[in-house]
Motif scaffolding. Structure first.
Motif, PDB file in Angstrom:
ATOM      1  N   GLU A 130      68.938  55.776   6.402  1.00  0.00           N
ATOM      2  CA  GLU A 130      68.766  54.393   6.873  1.00  0.00           C
ATOM      3  C   GLU A 130      67.294  54.069   7.073  1.00  0.00           C
ATOM      4  O   GLU A 130      66.851  52.948   6.801  1.00  0.00           O
ATOM      5  CB  GLU A 130      69.562  54.190   8.161  1.00  0.00           C
ATOM      6  N   TRP A 131      66.516  55.047   7.557  1.00  0.00           N
ATOM      7  CA  TRP A 131      65.080  54.828   7.736  1.00  0.00           C
ATOM      8  C   TRP A 131      64.374  54.714   6.382  1.00  0.00           C
ATOM      9  O   TRP A 131      63.562  53.823   6.167  1.00  0.00           O
ATOM     10  CB  TRP A 131      64.483  55.947   8.578  1.00  0.00           C
TER      11      TRP A 131
ATOM     12  N   LEU B 102      61.629  49.615  13.014  1.00  0.00           N
ATOM     13  CA  LEU B 102      61.171  50.618  13.974  1.00  0.00           C
ATOM     14  C   LEU B 102      62.344  51.291  14.667  1.00  0.00           C
ATOM     15  O   LEU B 102      62.275  52.477  15.014  1.00  0.00           O
ATOM     16  CB  LEU B 102      60.242  49.977  15.000  1.00  0.00           C
ATOM     17  N   GLU B 103      63.420  50.538  14.869  1.00  0.00           N
ATOM     18  CA  GLU B 103      64.622  51.125  15.485  1.00  0.00           C
ATOM     19  C   GLU B 103      65.209  52.196  14.570  1.00  0.00           C
ATOM     20  O   GLU B 103      65.612  53.272  15.029  1.00  0.00           O
ATOM     21  CB  GLU B 103      65.656  50.025  15.742  1.00  0.00           C
TER      22      GLU B 103
ATOM     23  N   VAL C 278      71.136  52.269  20.830  1.00  0.00           N
ATOM     24  CA  VAL C 278      70.603  51.266  19.898  1.00  0.00           C
ATOM     25  C   VAL C 278      69.987  50.146  20.727  1.00  0.00           C
ATOM     26  O   VAL C 278      70.639  49.598  21.613  1.00  0.00           O
ATOM     27  CB  VAL C 278      71.698  50.694  18.975  1.00  0.00           C
ATOM     28  N   ASP C 279      68.737  49.829  20.435  1.00  0.00           N
ATOM     29  CA  ASP C 279      68.054  48.742  21.141  1.00  0.00           C
ATOM     30  C   ASP C 279      68.246  47.458  20.335  1.00  0.00           C
ATOM     31  O   ASP C 279      67.631  47.278  19.272  1.00  0.00           O
ATOM     32  CB  ASP C 279      66.567  49.067  21.283  1.00  0.00           C
ATOM     33  N   PRO C 280      69.081  46.523  20.808  1.00  0.00           N
ATOM     34  CA  PRO C 280      69.356  45.313  20.030  1.00  0.00           C
ATOM     35  C   PRO C 280      68.154  44.382  19.904  1.00  0.00           C
ATOM     36  O   PRO C 280      68.111  43.535  19.007  1.00  0.00           O
ATOM     37  CB  PRO C 280      70.490  44.648  20.826  1.00  0.00           C
ATOM     38  N   ASP C 281      67.169  44.534  20.794  1.00  0.00           N
ATOM     39  CA  ASP C 281      66.003  43.652  20.775  1.00  0.00           C
ATOM     40  C   ASP C 281      64.827  44.226  19.984  1.00  0.00           C
ATOM     41  O   ASP C 281      63.801  43.558  19.834  1.00  0.00           O
ATOM     42  CB  ASP C 281      65.543  43.365  22.214  1.00  0.00           C
ATOM     43  N   ALA C 282      64.966  45.451  19.499  1.00  0.00           N
ATOM     44  CA  ALA C 282      63.850  46.101  18.803  1.00  0.00           C
ATOM     45  C   ALA C 282      63.756  45.633  17.356  1.00  0.00           C
ATOM     46  O   ALA C 282      64.730  45.134  16.780  1.00  0.00           O
ATOM     47  CB  ALA C 282      64.021  47.613  18.850  1.00  0.00           C
TER      48      ALA C 282
END
Length: 307
Positions: A200-201, A133-134, A125-129
């Motif tokens: 979720e998407w 888009l994540e 998981v990219d916390p900054d994305a």
């Protein structure tokens, strides 16, 4: 200068001046023809008397010495050109290399991730994305690794089933319906993790996609391209700390390898991947054997050398 050396030199002058080949190419031709002349000398025949049987024997010797099929094919190409030139100048009646083929090189093993690396990528998981888009990228990874889909099959998915849709996901049935190679349709089971990622998407997709029918869209609301998925996946694998840059087909290979390791059912893997020929799927048995060999080396007492 003997007759053979004179012929080789004349031919090299021809490719250097007449055909204007690069200096490095001419140098490689010279090395290949030097090997040919050495073989002919050892066999006791002049170059103009070499027969196909001689060439086949020399090919077998090169192969036995460990030269690759591709390397032998390049050498034969150089020899074939030399004898074609000799024929045009009336030096030989036939080309002894014409029908001689190099040994087939073994099909390279597909690159697959280890189970731990694949799980690390899927769980990343990219916390900054951008959260939208994540969610999209997480769902894409789950479909590539969890279902073994081709990247073209993923980008062809639509939100809803229909006669114009190349593919779609049936969330209730837990199935992906895709259009594969040769316009062949197949149905693939979608696992629990992938279904959760897709839900979720879909929960955040609406404002970004608008009326676009594609399941996966980019920032502009248009169908995501295969190239975009390649770039996003490469970036995501680096962020997840994987040593090897990951591309979509690597996740398909990983899916096949890991299912085969767990089930041993080659026919099932063939159906899941949509391979028309079982021979295409059998390459994964070599990956499976590598996995078993590593497990043996790590665990069996007899695998360890005594000090």
């Amino acid at each position: 200068m003997d007759a053979d050396a004179a012929l080789v030199e004349q031919y090299l002058e021809h490719v250097r001046v007449g055909k204007r080949l690069a200096a490095r190419t001419v140098e490689l031709y010279a090395l290949d023809l030097a090997k040919l002349a050495e073989n002919a000398r050892a066999a006791g025949v002049p170059l103009v008397r070499v027969q196909p049987a001689h060439v086949r024997r020399w090919v077998a010797q090169m192969h036995g010495a460990g030269r690759s099929g591709r390397g032998i094919a390049l050498i034969l190409s150089g020899w074939r050109g030399f004898y074609k030139w000799l024929g045009l100048h009336g030096k030989v009646d036939s080309n002894p290399v014409q029908d001689v083929k190099a040994p087939k090189s073994p099909r390279p093993l597909p690159k697959a991730l280890g189970v731990d690396d694949a799980m690390r990528l899927a769980d990343h998981v990219d916390p900054d994305a951008d959260p939208v888009l994540e969610a999209r990228d997480a769902a894409i990874v789950e479909l590539l690794y969890g279902c073994g889909l081709r990247v073209g099959e993923v980008v062809g998915l639509d939100v809803q089933a229909g006669s114009a849709a190349r593919g779609w996901i049936d969330l209730d049935a837990g199935e992906a319906h895709v259009l594969g190679k040769g316009s062949k349709r197949r149905t693939v089971p979608v696992g629990k993790q992938a279904l959760q990622a897709l839900r979720e998407w879909l929960a955040v997709r609406g404002p970004l996609a608008g009326t676009e029918p594609a399941l996966f869209v980019g920032r502009g609301g248009r169908r995501l391209s295969a190239q975009s998925i390649w770039l996003r996946l490469r970036r995501r694998s680096a962020q997840a700390g994987l040593a090897t840059p990951v591309h979509p087909h690597m996740l398909r290979h990983s899916f096949a390898s890991h299912v085969l390791q767990s089930s041993g059912d080659l026919r099932a893997v063939q159906e899941l991947l949509g391979h028309a020929n079982i021979g295409t799927t059998q390459v994964y048995t070599r990956l499976d054997f590598q996995h078993l060999a590593k497990a043996y080396d790590a665990a069996h007492p007899r695998a360890h050398r005594r000090k």
